[in-house]
Structures are given as C-alpha cells and as structure tokens.
Motif scaffolding. Structure first.
Motif, PDB file in Angstrom:
ATOM      1  N   ASP A 131       0.857  -1.182   0.000  1.00 11.59           N
ATOM      2  CA  ASP A 131       0.000   0.000   0.000  1.00 11.59           C
ATOM      3  C   ASP A 131       0.896   1.235   0.000  1.00 11.59           C
ATOM      4  O   ASP A 131       1.804   1.351   0.836  1.00 11.59           O
ATOM      5  N   SER A 132       0.643   2.151  -0.906  1.00 12.93           N
ATOM      6  CA  SER A 132       1.498   3.341  -0.997  1.00 12.93           C
ATOM      7  C   SER A 132       1.408   4.223   0.236  1.00 12.93           C
ATOM      8  O   SER A 132       2.240   5.109   0.434  1.00 12.93           O
ATOM      9  N   ASP A 177       8.271   4.523 -12.085  1.00  5.97           N
ATOM     10  CA  ASP A 177       7.128   5.324 -11.665  1.00  5.97           C
ATOM     11  C   ASP A 177       6.120   5.296 -12.800  1.00  5.97           C
ATOM     12  O   ASP A 177       6.265   5.982 -13.808  1.00  5.97           O
ATOM     13  N   CYS A 178       5.098   4.481 -12.626  1.00  4.84           N
ATOM     14  CA  CYS A 178       4.081   4.307 -13.666  1.00  4.84           C
ATOM     15  C   CYS A 178       2.850   5.172 -13.421  1.00  4.84           C
ATOM     16  O   CYS A 178       1.919   5.140 -14.220  1.00  4.84           O
ATOM     17  N   ALA A 235       5.742  12.849  -5.948  1.00  4.81           N
ATOM     18  CA  ALA A 235       6.007  11.953  -4.815  1.00  4.81           C
ATOM     19  C   ALA A 235       6.435  10.575  -5.281  1.00  4.81           C
ATOM     20  O   ALA A 235       7.368   9.979  -4.724  1.00  4.81           O
ATOM     21  N   THR A 236       5.759  10.019  -6.303  1.00  3.84           N
ATOM     22  CA  THR A 236       6.090   8.661  -6.742  1.00  3.84           C
ATOM     23  C   THR A 236       7.418   8.623  -7.488  1.00  3.84           C
ATOM     24  O   THR A 236       8.151   7.637  -7.406  1.00  3.84           O
ATOM     25  N   ALA A 281       8.997  17.333  -9.722  1.00  2.75           N
ATOM     26  CA  ALA A 281       9.535  16.284  -8.860  1.00  2.75           C
ATOM     27  C   ALA A 281      10.853  16.726  -8.234  1.00  2.75           C
ATOM     28  O   ALA A 281      11.653  17.424  -8.873  1.00  2.75           O
ATOM     29  N   VAL A 282      11.063  16.310  -6.996  1.00  2.00           N
ATOM     30  CA  VAL A 282      12.340  16.528  -6.316  1.00  2.00           C
ATOM     31  C   VAL A 282      13.216  15.312  -6.584  1.00  2.00           C
ATOM     32  O   VAL A 282      12.895  14.200  -6.151  1.00  2.00           O
TER      33      VAL A 282
END
Length: 342
Positions: A215-216, A237-238, A243-244, A271-272
């Motif tokens: 679970d994410s 990352d799909c 975050a993902t 994205a970071v």
C-alpha cells in the motif's frame, strides 16, 4: 461520424456527430474497432498538454481496419487490420533515422496533436512508418491496449530499464501501464514489488505475478528496500507524480536505474530528484516515452508465444456513450478499460 468531444478543459464531454477525417497523402483513416481509456487522455482533457486545441476529440490507444488510404501510401490497403503507437513518427528526422521514432522531432499523436480515436474513424500520419499489422489471433480489444500502456511498459522494462532475470523491480502505480509493467517484468524473469493505494489494483498486481504488493500509504520505500535486501535494481514510476518519482529513486540500490514512465505535467508540480543519492549511489535516472512501430515485433512474438497476456489486463469493454464517465473517473477501477462499441 460519432465522436466524444470536449470544448473546454475539464468541461463537459459529449457524444455528437462531427465531420469524418480524410487521410493525408502519406496517411490513412482507420475505422476504430476499439480504443483504450488511458490516463494520458485524462491529461489531455484536463488541459495538461499544450498540443491540444479546442474543440477536441481524445483517444490514442487504438486498433481497427484501414478505411481510406492516402495517395503516397505504399504498404497498406483498405481492409488491413492494424494498430499504431501513440507517437506517429515522421521517419526522416535524426531520431527517426537512429531508430528512435518514439521521440521523433516532428511526431504527431492522435488525441493530442489532432483528433483522436474516441470516434468511429481516426486519421493516422506516415502510415508506412507507423502502422503495425495485427495477427489474426489477437483480438481488437486487446490490440487497442498495446498502443500506449502495454507497449510503453514493454519498452520501459526491456529497452530502457534493461531488466535482467533475477533483478528486483519496483512498480509504483498499478493502473494500466503499471500492471503491464508487472506482467512484462515477470515474463523476463524479474522479481516484482508493486505499489498502489487501491486494494483492487494490488490484487490484480499479485495475480499478474508481483511477489510483494504494498500500500502506498505504508511508507513503502523503506519496506521495499527491506524486502529486496538493500533496494531494487530498477524502479518504474508508472503513475507520474512528484512523490512517486522521488520514492522510486529513493528505493534503488547502488547503481540502480529509475525509469520515469508516468507523465509529469508541470501543472502537477515538479519532482524533487535527490541528486545526492544519484551521485553517491551512481544511479541512472531515465525517461521512457512509448515505443516505435519498428519495435513491436519482439512484443508481438512474446504475446504469440503466450509469454505475455495483455488480454488478462482488459477488465472492461465499454460503449462510446460510456466513455465520458470512464474518462473522468480514470484510475478508479483497476485494469484497462476499452471502448469497443461506437
């Protein structure tokens, strides 16, 4: 023809009569037998793609039969059963000459640069470069899922991620492309950790061959690292979110490869990328954007041999009149939805 049309981003989606398309001199018009409902279509409707001009007809995952042929087309005839990648390449620019039509400099994309396949007919450019003949045994509904999600996952796993037997693969986001990535990774001998907030999506991922499903919401980076004995070899990352993307990179072991598959439109935030880890662990951060028509034979041969079963991921067949509701709610129901009635 009947088509699903929107006239404002995020606005009403209505089925109505619009003019039939005509083929470009090097293109064809295809009678749409099936078309997938993809998150990328949702991005187009939401206004995240600068190529979309209103009013617009979405749809880019398609299969059908050639209905009309341009004067310069040599390899295709009316009645041929075909599909095509969502990136239609020009065939002459430098990336195309290098065999990388998926990043063609003059690409067109049905459902983005021009009206797409949520309609009875769709126009496709540069037919001799982009059309793919469908094997008789491959259903039209299954073939429609290949053009974006399945082909994108296939190349992300085998071509960009270069997944090898025995490697650990993290798939973040188990929508259509994520489930496809799970299936392809398992088929090439990898061990898969799949992540999604939806219990139904996690159940499908496990049925597709994922060894662990997480679970994410449960701090999955640390758990994935623990389960894989130090991190995954390849992270995909799909989903496509800041975050993902960051989580996939943080879950990599030294010299691991992150493949960004899900779109990351700037409207959703940047994205970071933890560059300190990229340097310290010698990580590779890669992008994957579809798959050129010339690369389809390897995927089709694995499907013909039964090693890949994209048909198992098609969980709903809809009518064009159901498409608006399905597009707005994309991602809420596990599996791949395909429109098969027009």
């Amino acid at each position: 023809m009947r088509a699903l049309v929107f006239e404002e981003f995020g606005g009403p989606l209505t089925v109505r009569e619009v003019p039939d398309p005509t083929p470009a001199p090097d293109g064809v018009v295809v009678t749409v037998g099936a078309t997938g409902v993809c998150r990328s279509d949702w991005h187009a409707w939401s206004g995240h793609d600068p190529d979309v001009v209103l009013p617009h007809v979405p749809g880019h995952e398609l299969a059908g039969t050639v209905a009309a042929v341009g004067a310069r087309v040599r390899g295709w005839s009316v009645g041929d059963r075909v599909t095509a990648p969502f990136v239609c390449a020009c065939g002459t620019c430098p990336p195309c000459r290098e065999g990388a039509g998926q990043v063609c400099l003059r690409q067109t994309q049905p459902g983005f640069t021009h009206w797409g396949s949520f309609a009875e007919y769709v126009a496709l450019d540069a037919a001799d470069i982009n059309l793919v003949a469908l094997p008789e045994e491959l259903s039209t509904a299954t073939a429609a899922a290949l053009g974006c999600r399945y082909a994108t996952a296939f190349r992300a796993v085998t071509g960009v991620g270069r997944v090898a037997p025995g490697e650990w693969v993290l798939v973040v986001g188990c929508g259509g492309v994520g489930l496809s990535a799970v299936q392809v990774a398992v088929a090439v001998g990898a061990r898969v950790v799949a992540v999604d907030p939806s219990p139904g999506a996690r159940e499908l991922a496990a049925a597709t061959g994922a060894e662990h499903v997480l679970d994410s919401a449960d701090g999955f980076v640390e758990l994935a690292v623990e389960l894989t004995g130090g991190g995954v070899h390849v992270g995909l990352d799909c989903l496509g979110s800041p975050a993902t993307c960051e989580a996939s990179i943080r879950a990599l072991r030294p010299r691991g490869r992150h493949v960004q598959v899900g779109l990351l439109p700037p409207a959703q935030g940047r994205a970071v990328v933890p560059m300190e880890l990229v340097v310290a662990r010698e990580l590779a951060v890669l992008g994957s954007h579809g798959m050129a028509a010339a690369d389809y034979p390897a995927m089709l041969s694995m499907i013909a041999a039964g090693r890949l079963r994209p048909q198992d991921l098609v969980t709903r067949e809809l009518s064009l009149d159901d498409a608006a509701e399905a597009l707005v709610a994309v991602g809420r129901t596990p599996g791949i939805a395909v429109i098969t009635r027009f």
